[in-house]
Each structure stands twice: as structure tokens, then as C-alpha cells.
Design an enzyme around this catalytic site. Structure first.
Site, PDB file in Angstrom:
ATOM      1  N   ASP A 101       0.870  -1.171   0.000  1.00 26.62           N
ATOM      2  CA  ASP A 101       0.000   0.000   0.000  1.00 26.62           C
ATOM      3  C   ASP A 101       0.910   1.225   0.000  1.00 26.62           C
ATOM      4  O   ASP A 101       1.516   1.549   1.015  1.00 26.62           O
ATOM      5  CB  ASP A 101      -0.897  -0.024   1.248  1.00 26.62           C
ATOM      6  CG  ASP A 101      -1.738   1.238   1.395  1.00 26.62           C
ATOM      7  OD1 ASP A 101      -1.678   2.115   0.504  1.00 26.62           O
ATOM      8  OD2 ASP A 101      -2.462   1.345   2.406  1.00 26.62           O
ATOM      9  N   LYS A 134       2.890  11.364  -3.284  1.00 26.06           N
ATOM     10  CA  LYS A 134       1.867  10.737  -4.119  1.00 26.06           C
ATOM     11  C   LYS A 134       0.995  11.778  -4.819  1.00 26.06           C
ATOM     12  O   LYS A 134       0.482  11.540  -5.900  1.00 26.06           O
ATOM     13  CB  LYS A 134       1.011   9.834  -3.224  1.00 26.06           C
ATOM     14  CG  LYS A 134       0.077   8.899  -3.954  1.00 26.06           C
ATOM     15  CD  LYS A 134      -0.519   7.930  -2.944  1.00 26.06           C
ATOM     16  CE  LYS A 134      -1.602   7.062  -3.523  1.00 26.06           C
ATOM     17  NZ  LYS A 134      -2.130   6.151  -2.492  1.00 26.06           N
ATOM     18  N   GLU A 187      -7.228   0.618  -4.567  1.00 27.03           N
ATOM     19  CA  GLU A 187      -7.231   0.540  -3.101  1.00 27.03           C
ATOM     20  C   GLU A 187      -8.567   0.072  -2.516  1.00 27.03           C
ATOM     21  O   GLU A 187      -8.585  -0.845  -1.689  1.00 27.03           O
ATOM     22  CB  GLU A 187      -6.791   1.885  -2.507  1.00 27.03           C
ATOM     23  CG  GLU A 187      -5.292   2.091  -2.689  1.00 27.03           C
ATOM     24  CD  GLU A 187      -4.843   3.540  -2.581  1.00 27.03           C
ATOM     25  OE1 GLU A 187      -5.658   4.383  -2.180  1.00 27.03           O
ATOM     26  OE2 GLU A 187      -3.674   3.820  -2.903  1.00 27.03           O
ATOM     27  N   ASP A 232     -13.225   5.280   0.924  1.00 28.85           N
ATOM     28  CA  ASP A 232     -11.785   5.274   1.187  1.00 28.85           C
ATOM     29  C   ASP A 232     -11.244   6.695   1.157  1.00 28.85           C
ATOM     30  O   ASP A 232     -11.007   7.261   0.090  1.00 28.85           O
ATOM     31  CB  ASP A 232     -11.101   4.393   0.118  1.00 28.85           C
ATOM     32  CG  ASP A 232      -9.589   4.321   0.296  1.00 28.85           C
ATOM     33  OD1 ASP A 232      -9.052   4.992   1.193  1.00 28.85           O
ATOM     34  OD2 ASP A 232      -8.945   3.577  -0.471  1.00 28.85           O
TER      35      ASP A 232
END
Lengths: 622, 177
Positions: free
Chosen positions: A25, A87, A184, A206
Site C-alpha cells: 500500500d 503521491k 485501493e 476510502d
């Protein structure tokens, strides 16, 4: 079901051989690595027993690189060279990054993707992410005691092609073989669904550090079918920190601070946010570079009210996803919460109100994605056992299309199409004797090309001269199981065929990647040549083993001469792989791959026949 | 028996060719086929098998999407029968139908401008009912009367309704963001 087991393709070729595979992850704030041990997914910890690796990379003046907690501690002393939340910059140009003014970095705008100027020179977000992935790979290899066969790396479902490709390249730089990019929320659904034997339609909400995803999935008889996904690739826990940070600036009446002060105050804001998940009030206290003191208190309700519009911003994608799935809120059997930011009580409350039920929080929102990725990695590596007979059907989050007349985008593959998917469209020439045609590939939902993301431009040349409208140019979009697109164009009408295949790029050339690869290995003190040889040998052994297994299982599908030819190539490969000529092993591998095309087709036909037979049996039983 | 990539979708899914379809059987076949061909089942196998898996899984997805949706299925049936329905170019429709379409359009744009989400959702439901009637007609034309000419015209009407459906969706999406 017995018939299906005749040639179960996903099953381990040799049960005694466990291939080392991990799920990673790669988060905005924290990253984790997990694996399946004795049938159970577990996170792998660092030497201090911690699973979470802060996604922070520091480039030191002495040429070294620190990753994780130690780097995080340096962020206030060395903010420019200490990269957090990288990210957010993956596959992004300068104008795409939100709140760029409140980051302490020295950005260099480069075509396609920003670079960050550090003491070690300009770094691409791909290189920074690779440092995080390399740290996790080394942790996993140390913990598992061997080289990894491959990894599943998770990405936000709402990541576009450029962001996915950038993630895949970062993994390559880190020396990881990517088995699959996995969305994800889908990873979370796998972890939740397999552990709870869930059946029905579920929503996964999420909210990570920098991204928001909502996915609607149908779980039935071991199939995880994503019905629709939506989200916001630039909305996450960071934005809540930022809101609180702005509130503090305002309350303390201070001028826009220096890079160091900015980091301090942002860090205090984050701590206050986390504290507010358990307490009704939190302090924001720090001493600025000027000696000035900031001493504030923020209450839970105040925090909820200044961030209410962020929470509201997540609900629009939720409605869109439900509509695309053809579902209403009351059709949802359970809501799985993922990402550290879902710990905020007002987020949970808003989700509960929207769906009319309490969300499921019986799993660790920080770990669930990595655990699901580990299960997928285990299955893809061929380690699955007979009782793990599940399958995942995912979708693309954004429509893919071509630019047409007047700067309009025409959709070729609509969003939420199940992958892999291919779609073809035909075009023709508009001028007599036209020999070339230009195409512009775009991604997004908007009508105007200028509002969509440009993925690639290419030209088809060598079209034989014909009168206008006579040429038939077929453009095919193929999206693979990673959600990555390739586009080909071919002139069909004449005997002469002109064709071109492209992959979208996001600003890094192949040469740049090759250079980064080289310097990355030097940096980590690894021998690139030796690693390349080992990887090629592993690949060769994998292929040899798989081919032997296929011959044992389905050898009768081959004529004796064809079988002999394959066996010859197989022996050749095994002999070459025992040596140390990387190029020769690569060639022998390619030769065996080519030599088994027809055999592969025959095996696939056989397994499809058995699927149909299996279904008929099922029907008889009903 | 050899099964190849170009087999028609009904055969591929083991279903009788026709407009009326057993959706449960279609779904069962789809999942059984994907269990066999999906690239995830072949990720650890040689390149040749992985490429083949990609092609097959793509084909199975395409087939499922075609057979599952009534308009796509109807168009596919015309295609298999070699009927050129001139779907994109022939827009000659009965005046009553066109009048009805205009009324629908107006209702949608009025609701959109007024920001009336409830009205849009109400229109959505009404449209579903209207589409259902056309779909029943199609079933009779394809499966009972085998009248492909008339089916082609009805398919064109269904296309209009589908377009309206999209417009309502877009209006709803626009109001939400």
C-alpha cells in the site's frame, strides 16, 4: 464443480513451492507491505516492530537518502529536501497540484510531471516513490528471507493513466516486479469480503491522506465485481490538515510563515486533527522561527464546521458511483471504511447519515488495503490453494476517448467498463491522397478536450493514397487488467497496412527511466548487472516450470512433433539459464514463449469448454 | 469441438439466440468463463498464455455487456442477421413519436434549469416504464414474429429513449457537483 478442477488455471503448479509475493500500500502519508503466511495475510514490520512506514524521503547533503520515521523527524530542519505526500505529485504537472503554495518545495515544471529541486539535484516524484518502495522491498526480503517474485501495488481507484503508469515505473525503479496494480478500495473489499464471507452489494468509502475513492461492489460466490467507482484524486486527510493550518494562521494573526514554520504548524495541525478523533478539544502550540508563540485550542465542533465542505465534497462522488452502479443508498448492505482519515468522527457521521446505517469499522483502516493486496499477490503468484477460489472483476474509473472536430472529446470506452476491455472505432480520410492521420487520446468525463487529461498524441503514416473517405482506419483501445491503456491504429481497406501502437506517457522518457534505474541501483549499493541476471534466471525458471506443468497437464493436446519442438526449446532454456549470459537467457525465454503460442491457445479452449460444461452441470443441479 | 475467439456471443455463453434472455444463466456463464480466462488466473503462466487470457477476458467482457443490455443485444441480433438498420443515419420517425420526444426533452431541461432533482428522478422512472413497453415489443418482434424490419425501427426508437436516459443522468450529475 469437479469438472472445473480438470485444469484449474489459477492453482499452484507445484504446491510445495511457495513464491514470495507481497502487497504494497503506497500511501500518501504512510506505506505498508504485507504478505500471506500460512494462508493468513499479515503486515511485515520494521526492526522496531512497526508496520507503517511514513511516506517521507529525505535527500541528504552527504549524498545519502533516508526514508520513513527518521526522514519525517528531519522535516522541520530540512524541509526543502524532505519530501512528504509525494503521491500528490505522481503523474502531475505544476498546474494540477492543489495548495502548491503551502508546500515548502522548490518545484521545477517539466513536461508532463513536476520535478522537485533537492540538494541532490532535481528529483521526479517517480524516483521519490521508488525510494519508499525500495525500503519496503528490502524490509520484505529481509523478513521473508529471499528475493520477491513480485508485488501487487495499490493505487487510488480514481488515479488516471498517467498516475498509474508513474506508479508502475516507480516500482520498476525499486527493483520490484509488478504483478498487478490494484485499486485501493477493491483491495479493502477483498480483505473484508474474504475474512467475513460477505455476500451482497457493498460500498467502500476510502479517504486516504491525499485521495478519495468510493467503490460499489457486488460480492457473490467468491467473485468481487466492481460495479462503479468514483472519487477525487486530490482530496484527503491532508486537506483537513491544511484547513486547520489556515485557521491557525488566521487565529494567531501571523503572516505567511517560512518553510520551517510552515512545516511546524502543519505538523501541529495534523496532531490536533488526530487528537480530535478521541478528544473534544486539542491544542495547537508551537514556537515560530521569529520567537513568536502560537498557542491555540481547537474544539471538535469547530474543526467539524471548518472542514464540513470537505466532507460534503466526498458525497457527490458517492452519489455518482451509486447512480452508475444502478443502486440506491438503501441497496447497500454494508459500508467498509478505509484510510486513516475515516477515523474522524464527523466523517463517520456523514457516511452513516448518507447510507442510513453505521459504517463497518471492525477492521484497521490503515492496514486493510495492504492485507487485501497481499491476498491478491499470493493468488497472482500462483500460490492459491483450492479453498481460495475467488476472482476479482474491476473497472476503469474514467472514460477514454479521442479528440474529434472542434476540440470535442468522443468517448471510446466509457467509465466503469469492466477490464480488460477493448473497443474499436473507425475513421476515414477527409482529403484526396491523404497519407497520414493524427490522433489525440484523452481521459475524462468532460465534453471539451481542453477539460480532459491528454494522454497521448500520435500519427498513423503510410496510408496508401486514396480518394477522400475511402480509407478505413480502425483505432483500437485496449485496457489491460492493470487499467493501463494502449492504442493501435490500422488502415484496413487496402492490402497495404499501416499500423502504430502507442502507450500514453506522462513526461518521463525511456532514457530518463533507464538513467534513474542505473543511479538508483548505485545508490542502494546494489549491482544492477547481477540483479538483472538473477531476475532473468528467475523468469526463465518460472517459465520452464509453468511449461513443464502445462505439458504434464495437457500434453495430449499436442502432436508429437509439436511437443518435441517445445521440449527442445525447454531444454535449451534450462541449459542457458544455468549460465550467466543475461542476454542469451532472455532470448531463450522469448523463444519458448513464442514456441508455446498455439499450445496456450489450445489450453485456453480446453478450459473454456470445461467452464461451459461446469455451468451446465450447475444448471442441472438447480 | 473447437471454441474460437470469433464465435458468436450467444454460443460463447451457451444461450439460445434470441432477444429474451435468461439473465441469471447469462450471469452464471459469464462468471464461470471469467473464472477460467481472466488474466489474474494466468498471471504466473508464460507470456503466450497471458496474452491469450487478455484476449479472451476482453472478449467475454464485451459479450457480457452486449447481451446484458437490451439495446446492445437488439442491435447485435440485427447485426448477426445481417440487417443494416441504418441506426445512425435513418432518423425518420412517426410524428407522434417525435412530438413525444420533444415533450420529454422539454420536461428534462425544465427540471434541470429549476434544479429539481426529485422531478428528474421522477422522469427517470417514467422513462424506465416507457422503455419497458418498447422492450416488450422488441421481444415479440424478434422472438415471436421474426419481423426484423419492424424490429429495426423499434430499435431506433429505443435508441432515442436511451439518449434521453443519458441526458437525465447528466442533468442529475451536473446538479450534484
Amino acid at each position: 464443480m469437479a469438472l472445473l478442477q480438470l485444469s484449474e488455471p489459477g492453482m499452484s503448479a507445484a504446491p510445495h513451492q511457495h513464491r514470495l509475493a507481497v502487497g504494497i500500500d503506497l500511501g500518501t502519508t504512510n506505506s505498508l507491505v504485507a504478505t500471506v503466511r500460512n494462508g493468513i495475510a499479515v503486515c511485515l514490520n520494521d526492526a522496531e516492530g512497526r508496520a507503517m512506514l511514513p511516506s517521507v524521503v529525505r535527500y541528504r547533503a552527504d549524498g545519502g537518502v533516508t526514508v520513513g520515521r527518521e526522514a519525517m523527524q528531519a522535516q522541520t530542519v530540512d524541509p526543502r529536501n524532505t519530501i512528504t505526500s509525494v503521491k500528490r505529485f505522481m503523474g502531475r504537472g505544476l498546474r494540477d497540484v492543489a495548495y502548491i503554495e503551502s508546500t515548502p518545495y522548490d518545484f521545477v515544471d517539466a513536461p508532463g510531471m513536476v520535478r522537485l529541486r533537492t540538494v541532490q539535484g532535481p528529483k521526479s516524484p517517480v524516483e521519490v516513490s521508488a525510494e519508499i518502495l525500495r525500503t519496503l522491498r528490502q524490509r520484505a526480503e529481509a523478513s521473508l528471507g529471499g528475493e520477491l517474485t513480485g508485488a501487487v501495488i495499490t493505487v487510488p481507484a480514481y488515479f488516471d493513466d498517467a498516475q498509474r503508469q508513474a506508479t508502475k515505473d516507480a516500482a520498476g525503479l525499486a527493483g520490484l516486479n509488478v504483478l498487478r496494480l490494484l485499486n485501493e478500495p477493491t483491495a479493502a473489499a477483498i480483505a473484508y469480503g474474504l475474512d467475513n464471507a460477505a455476500e451482497g452489494v457493498y460500498a467502500v468509502y476510502d479517504l486516504g491522506g491525499g485521495t478519495f475513492d468510493i467503490s460499489i461492489l457486488r460480492l457473490s460466490r467468491g467473485v468481487f465485481e466492481v460495479l462503479a467507482t468514483n472519487g477525487d484524486a486530490a482530496l484527503g486527510g491532508d486537506d483537513f490538515d491544511h484547513r486547520l493550518f489556515c485557521w491557525s494562521l488566521d487565529r494567531a494573526r501571523i503572516e505567511p510563515p517560512s518553510a520551517q514554520d510552515l512545516r511546524r504548524l502543519l505538523a501541529r495541525s495534523r496532531e490536533a486533527k488526530e487528537l480530535l478523533s478521541h478528544a473534544s478539544e486539542a491544542p495547537i502550540v508551537c514556537t515560530l522561527g521569529s520567537g513568536e508563540e502560537v498557542n491555540l485550542k481547537v474544539g471538535r465542533d469547530e474543526f467539524a464546521s471548518i472542514t464540513a465542505n470537505l466532507v460534503k465534497k466526498t458525497l457527490a462522488p458517492v452519489r455518482k458511483a451509486l447512480r452508475d452502479a444502478g443502486m440506491r443508498a438503501e441497496d447497500i448492505k454494508g459500508v467498509v471504511m478505509v484510510g486513516g482519515a475515516t477515523r474522524m468522527p464527523h466523517v463517520q457521521k456523514a457516511v452513516a447519515e448518507f447510507f442510513g446505517q453505521e459504517p463497518l469499522t471492525n477492521l484497521d483502516p490503515d492496514k486493510v488495503v495492504a492485507l487485501g493486496a497481499a491476498k491478491q499477490a499470493n493468488a497472482l503468484a500462483g500460490n492459491r490453494s483450492a479453498d481460495e477460489d475467488w476472482l476479482l472483476l474491476d473497472v476503469i474509473p474514467l472514460s477514454l476517448g479521442l479528440e474529434t472536430m472542434g476540440g470535442l472529446a468522443e468517448k471510446v470506452i466509457p467509465r466503469n467498463s469492466t477490464i480488460p476491455v477493448a473497443r474499436a472505432q473507425e475513421f476515414t480520410t477527409y482529403k484526396d491522397g491523404q497519407t497520414a492521420m493524427a490522433f489525440h487520446v484523452v481521459q475524462g468525463e468532460r465534453e471539451l478536450v481542453s477539460d480532459c487529461r491528454s494522454l497521448a498524441r500520435f500519427e498513423l503514416r503510410g496510408i496508401p493514397p486514396m480518394v477522400a473517405g475511402a480509407a478505413r482506419i480502425r483505432v483500437t483501445f485496449q485496457v489491460d487488467a492493470d487499467g493501463l491503456l494502449s492504442v493501435s491504429a490500422r488502415e484496413m481497406s487496402s492490402g497495404v497496412e499501416a499500423s502504430v501502437i502507442i502507450k500514453p506517457s506522462y513526461g518521463l522518457t525511456d532514457q530518463e527511466i533507464a538513467d534513474m534505474l542505473k543511479s538508483g541501483f548505485e545508490h542502494a549499493g546494489e549491482d544492477m548487472g547481477a540483479r538483472a541476471l538473477r531476475e532473468q534466471q528467475v523468469e526463465a525458471r518460472r517459465l520452464a516450470e509453468a511449461t513443464r506443468h502445462a505439458l504434464e497437464a495437457d500434453g495430449e493436446l499436442l502432436e508429437p512433433s509439436a511437443r518435441e519442438a517445445i521440449e527442445h526449446l525447454l531444454t535449451e532454456l534450462e541449459t542457458t539459464a544455468a549460465g550467466s549470459d543475461t542476454g542469451a537467457i532472455k532470448q531463450a525465454t522469448a523463444a519458448l514463449n513464442r514456441g508455446t503460442e498455439d499450445f496456450a491457445a489450445a489450453r485456453m479452449d480446453k478450459s473454456i469448454r470445461s467452464a461451459l460444461a461446469g455451468r451446465n452441470i450447475d444448471q442441472l443441479e438447480v | 469441438m473447437s471454441i474460437d475467439l470469433h464465435k458468436d456471443y450467444f454460443e460463447l455463453f451457451g444461450l439460445p439466440r434470441g432477444y429474451r434472455i435468461d439473465k441469471d444463466a447469462l450471469e452464471r456463464s459469464y462468471l464461470a468463463l471469467q473464472q477460467q480466462v481472466h488474466p489474474d488466473r494466468h498471471a504466473h503462466l508464460p507470456d503466450a498464455e497471458r496474452r491469450r487470457a487478455l484476449q479472451w477476458a476482453t472478449r467475454v467482457n464485451e459479450g457480457f455487456q452486449t447481451l446484458r443490455r437490451s439495446l446492445a443485444r437488439a442491435r447485435y441480433l440485427l447485426d448477426l442477421a445481417g440487417v443494416d438498420a441504418a441506426l445512425e443515419t435513418n432518423t425518420a420517425m412517426s410524428p407522434e413519436f417525435l412530438m413525444e420526444q420533444m415533450e420529454w426533452r422539454e420536461a428534462v431541461s425544465e427540471a434541470h434549469e429549476a434544479g429539481d432533482v426529485d422531478e428528474l428522478e421522477h422522469l427517470h422512472r417514467r422513462l424506465r416504464t416507457a422503455a419497458k413497453t418498447v422492450e416488450d415489443e422488441l421481444a415479440a418482434l424478434f422472438d415471436d414474429r421474426h419481423d426484423l424490419e419492424a424490429a429495426a425501427e423499434t430499435v431506433r426508437r429505443l435508441m432515442f429513449l436511451e439518449k434521453l436516459d443519458q441526458e437525465i443522468d447528466e442533468a442529475l450529475a451536473a446538479l450534484e457537483s
